[in-house]
Design a protein around this motif. Structure first.
Motif, PDB file in Angstrom:
ATOM      1  N   TYR A  95       0.869  -1.186   0.000  1.00 22.14           N
ATOM      2  CA  TYR A  95       0.000   0.000   0.000  1.00 22.14           C
ATOM      3  C   TYR A  95       0.904   1.233   0.000  1.00 22.14           C
ATOM      4  O   TYR A  95       1.220   1.780   1.055  1.00 22.14           O
ATOM      5  CB  TYR A  95      -0.924   0.001   1.223  1.00 22.14           C
ATOM      6  N   PRO A  96       1.368   1.656  -1.159  1.00 26.24           N
ATOM      7  CA  PRO A  96       2.412   2.688  -1.229  1.00 26.24           C
ATOM      8  C   PRO A  96       1.880   4.111  -1.055  1.00 26.24           C
ATOM      9  O   PRO A  96       0.804   4.456  -1.529  1.00 26.24           O
ATOM     10  CB  PRO A  96       2.973   2.498  -2.641  1.00 26.24           C
ATOM     11  N   SER A 100       5.921   7.396   2.790  1.00 26.81           N
ATOM     12  CA  SER A 100       6.453   6.141   3.334  1.00 26.81           C
ATOM     13  C   SER A 100       7.519   5.562   2.412  1.00 26.81           C
ATOM     14  O   SER A 100       8.483   4.926   2.882  1.00 26.81           O
ATOM     15  CB  SER A 100       5.324   5.126   3.537  1.00 26.81           C
ATOM     16  N   PHE A 101       7.367   5.796   1.122  1.00 25.21           N
ATOM     17  CA  PHE A 101       8.338   5.314   0.140  1.00 25.21           C
ATOM     18  C   PHE A 101       9.712   5.922   0.390  1.00 25.21           C
ATOM     19  O   PHE A 101      10.718   5.208   0.494  1.00 25.21           O
ATOM     20  CB  PHE A 101       7.823   5.671  -1.259  1.00 25.21           C
ATOM     21  N   TYR A 102       9.755   7.241   0.532  1.00 21.18           N
ATOM     22  CA  TYR A 102      11.044   7.897   0.715  1.00 21.18           C
ATOM     23  C   TYR A 102      11.582   7.736   2.145  1.00 21.18           C
ATOM     24  O   TYR A 102      12.804   7.690   2.355  1.00 21.18           O
ATOM     25  CB  TYR A 102      10.943   9.366   0.321  1.00 21.18           C
ATOM     26  N   THR A 103      10.698   7.645   3.132  1.00 23.67           N
ATOM     27  CA  THR A 103      11.155   7.369   4.506  1.00 23.67           C
ATOM     28  C   THR A 103      11.806   5.995   4.584  1.00 23.67           C
ATOM     29  O   THR A 103      12.882   5.824   5.185  1.00 23.67           O
ATOM     30  CB  THR A 103       9.978   7.442   5.494  1.00 23.67           C
ATOM     31  N   ALA A 104      11.155   5.007   3.967  1.00 24.98           N
ATOM     32  CA  ALA A 104      11.714   3.658   3.949  1.00 24.98           C
ATOM     33  C   ALA A 104      13.039   3.623   3.202  1.00 24.98           C
ATOM     34  O   ALA A 104      13.952   2.871   3.561  1.00 24.98           O
ATOM     35  CB  ALA A 104      10.718   2.691   3.312  1.00 24.98           C
ATOM     36  N   SER A 105      13.185   4.458   2.175  1.00 23.16           N
ATOM     37  CA  SER A 105      14.440   4.518   1.431  1.00 23.16           C
ATOM     38  C   SER A 105      15.594   4.962   2.324  1.00 23.16           C
ATOM     39  O   SER A 105      16.698   4.417   2.266  1.00 23.16           O
ATOM     40  CB  SER A 105      14.297   5.478   0.243  1.00 23.16           C
ATOM     41  N   VAL A 106      15.337   5.974   3.167  1.00 14.72           N
ATOM     42  CA  VAL A 106      16.360   6.459   4.091  1.00 14.72           C
ATOM     43  C   VAL A 106      16.746   5.355   5.086  1.00 14.72           C
ATOM     44  O   VAL A 106      17.935   5.103   5.341  1.00 14.72           O
ATOM     45  CB  VAL A 106      15.874   7.715   4.840  1.00 14.72           C
ATOM     46  N   LEU A 107      15.747   4.680   5.646  1.00 17.66           N
ATOM     47  CA  LEU A 107      16.009   3.639   6.647  1.00 17.66           C
ATOM     48  C   LEU A 107      16.781   2.467   6.049  1.00 17.66           C
ATOM     49  O   LEU A 107      17.679   1.907   6.695  1.00 17.66           O
ATOM     50  CB  LEU A 107      14.688   3.154   7.247  1.00 17.66           C
ATOM     51  N   VAL A 108      16.441   2.091   4.821  1.00 17.11           N
ATOM     52  CA  VAL A 108      17.167   0.998   4.178  1.00 17.11           C
ATOM     53  C   VAL A 108      18.609   1.393   3.895  1.00 17.11           C
ATOM     54  O   VAL A 108      19.525   0.560   3.967  1.00 17.11           O
ATOM     55  CB  VAL A 108      16.456   0.559   2.880  1.00 17.11           C
ATOM     56  N   ASP A 168      -1.834  -7.605  -8.978  1.00 11.81           N
ATOM     57  CA  ASP A 168      -0.536  -8.180  -9.364  1.00 11.81           C
ATOM     58  C   ASP A 168       0.562  -7.675  -8.438  1.00 11.81           C
ATOM     59  O   ASP A 168       1.404  -8.447  -7.950  1.00 11.81           O
ATOM     60  CB  ASP A 168      -0.188  -7.797 -10.807  1.00 11.81           C
ATOM     61  N   ARG A 169       0.582  -6.369  -8.217  1.00 13.11           N
ATOM     62  CA  ARG A 169       1.611  -5.754  -7.375  1.00 13.11           C
ATOM     63  C   ARG A 169       1.538  -6.269  -5.946  1.00 13.11           C
ATOM     64  O   ARG A 169       2.553  -6.649  -5.355  1.00 13.11           O
ATOM     65  CB  ARG A 169       1.444  -4.232  -7.392  1.00 13.11           C
ATOM     66  N   PHE A 173       4.482  -8.386  -3.835  1.00  9.16           N
ATOM     67  CA  PHE A 173       5.225  -7.781  -2.732  1.00  9.16           C
ATOM     68  C   PHE A 173       4.901  -8.423  -1.381  1.00  9.16           C
ATOM     69  O   PHE A 173       5.745  -8.394  -0.471  1.00  9.16           O
ATOM     70  CB  PHE A 173       5.010  -6.270  -2.708  1.00  9.16           C
ATOM     71  N   ILE A 174       3.734  -9.009  -1.220  1.00  7.52           N
ATOM     72  CA  ILE A 174       3.476  -9.805  -0.007  1.00  7.52           C
ATOM     73  C   ILE A 174       4.405 -11.019   0.014  1.00  7.52           C
ATOM     74  O   ILE A 174       5.021 -11.343   1.042  1.00  7.52           O
ATOM     75  CB  ILE A 174       1.999 -10.236   0.049  1.00  7.52           C
TER      76      ILE A 174
END
Length: 450
Positions: A95-96, A100-108, A168-169, A173-174
């Motif tokens: 559920y993008p 959250s996409f860019y926050t998760a990018s920083v954490l990764v 499909d997505r 991703f699950i």
């Protein structure tokens, strides 16, 4: 179980843990730009290239503090908690949202620095000068099975689809999130090598914790962290690491190309028909086959001293130059920047699926040539300071990957290929010089011991 077999088992478990984690993450990276183009939601405005640029930019900055984290909580927990953040990034695509996409990018990006520093530490303390090349090859081959399994799933799931639906997505991703979590928990099967398995010139403390992070039991956590940080900064400016930095930087550039850009290019080629999206997965499989073949073969060759590191790197750069030339001829120059509808621009030859997949294989094979030999030479040169050494390795590699993902938003394909050719040529030359220095020092050491 003998000490040597226990250390080999640790390497195998390490490889399987990374295989599961990166089956999920590398597959995610390979398809995310294509997936993002297909989002039905108008609330999402993220870019896969920008996300990867953030990840590798934060990754590069975090590498200098990563040895401190490994020193404080140990390599095993470092890999586990880092893996959880990787899983969170993948799950975000279910559920993008842009934030959250860019926050998760920083954490990764932070997690990646800790993960790979801990990996280099575990690889080194479970290896000797005689087994570091073999173990590097085994780990690399197991890791690259991730490209095979993940992309095989994508090919089967998306074969014949010209548009990726929300269902499909979410299904993909699950599944990838669950696979990533399995890899995280595998790290708990790694055990410290026995003290008696140490080479004669290492102390017990160096074997168990590696001298780069081993400290007195009375030292405070802050002093451990500071010491690890200082060692990493000092190592960054040593002549040995500076010499290797160009070839390390090249691996960052070509990592960006084969893991994010090339798959996007294939998916954008309308001349490949309705199978273009499915071919992204098939391309990843062929990259994985090249990586696995290279890691396995070069690990065995190192074990039996069939070839030196220079010969393998020479094979790698020749392989990549052939792949770059064929890609230049076979793929339209605007393919990296095309919309979901694809590119209508013509390539220099009639686009061929077979040539595209051959290039995927060559990209993987050449990448394994460089990475296995860099892991080997760094593990040999900095055996007693492996955590900061591998942190610096990933610092250089990731900052170049971040630069490459940034310019991938703007540069046409032929300019990206030109950059790869120039940096690859220089990187090969500097690696040859580094290997010559290592062999000269080894011969001098043997002479002095007589």
């Amino acid at each position: 179980m003998s000490p040597e077999r226990k250390r080999l088992l640790n390497i195998i478990v390490l490889g399987f843990g990374f295989m599961f984690m990166f089956t999920a993450f590398q597959t995610c990276g390979n398809i995310e730009q294509t997936v993002i183009k297909s989002f039905n939601s108008t609330e999402f405005s993220g870019s896969g290239y920008t996300s990867m640029a953030i990840i590798y930019g934060v990754f590069s900055a975090s590498n200098l503090i990563a040895p401190s984290v490994v020193a404080v909580i140990g390599p095993q927990l470092s890999m586990f908690f880092s893996g959880l953040l990787y899983s969170g990034y993948i799950a975000m695509f279910i559920y993008p949202y842009t934030w959250s996409f860019y926050t998760a990018s920083v954490l990764v990006g932070i997690a990646a620095a800790v993960l790979w520093t801990a990996q280099g530490n575990v690889l080194t303390i479970n290896s000797t000068d005689g087994t570091i090349g073999r173990n590097s090859g085994i780990f690399w081959a197991l890791l690259q099975f991730s490209l095979f399994f993940g992309n095989l799933y994508i090919y089967c799931a998306w074969h014949g689809h010209d548009h990726i639906t929300d269902k499909d997505r979410q299904t993909v991703f699950i599944s990838l999130t669950v696979i990533s979590l399995v890899g995280c928990f595998l790290f708990f099967l790694i055990r410290k090598p026995d003290p008696e398995s140490a080479p004669s010139d290492l102390s017990e403390g160096e074997l168990i914790e590696d001298s780069s992070i081993a400290t007195s039991p009375h030292a405070s956590l802050c002093s451990q962290a500071l010491d690890a940080f200082v060692k990493a900064c000092k190592m960054l400016v040593t002549k040995e690491m500076l010499l290797l930095s160009v070839s390390i930087g090249y691996t960052g550039l070509e990592l960006t190309f084969f893991s994010g850009v090339y798959g996007t290019c294939i998916g954008a080629m309308t001349q490949f028909g309705q199978d273009a999206k499915g071919l992204i997965g098939l391309s990843g499989i062929f990259i994985g086959i090249g990586e696995i073949l290279g890691g396995g073969v070069f690990g065995m060759l190192n074990k039996y001293n069939c070839f030196g590191r220079n010969q393998v790197v020479l094979l790698g750069i020749i392989t990549h130059f052939v792949a770059f030339y064929l890609i230049f001829l076979n793929i339209a120059s605007d393919a990296p920047l095309a919309s979901e509808a694809g590119t209508a621009m013509q390539a220099f030859i009639s686009p061929s699926v077979e040539v595209a997949l051959l290039c995927s294989f060559l990209l993987g094979l050449g990448d394994s040539c460089f990475n296995t030999q860099l892991l080997s030479i760094i593990g040999f040169m900095f055996h007693d300071n492996s955590a900061p050494a591998f942190a610096v390795f990933k610092f250089i590699q990731s900052i170049m990957a971040a630069v490459a993902f940034f310019y991938s938003n703007y540069l046409l394909l032929h300019w990206q290929l030109l950059i790869l050719v120039l940096v690859g040529f220089l990187g090969s030359l500097t690696f040859f010089v580094s290997e010559w220095v290592v062999q000269s020092n080894r011969q001098q050491s043997d002479y002095d011991s007589i």
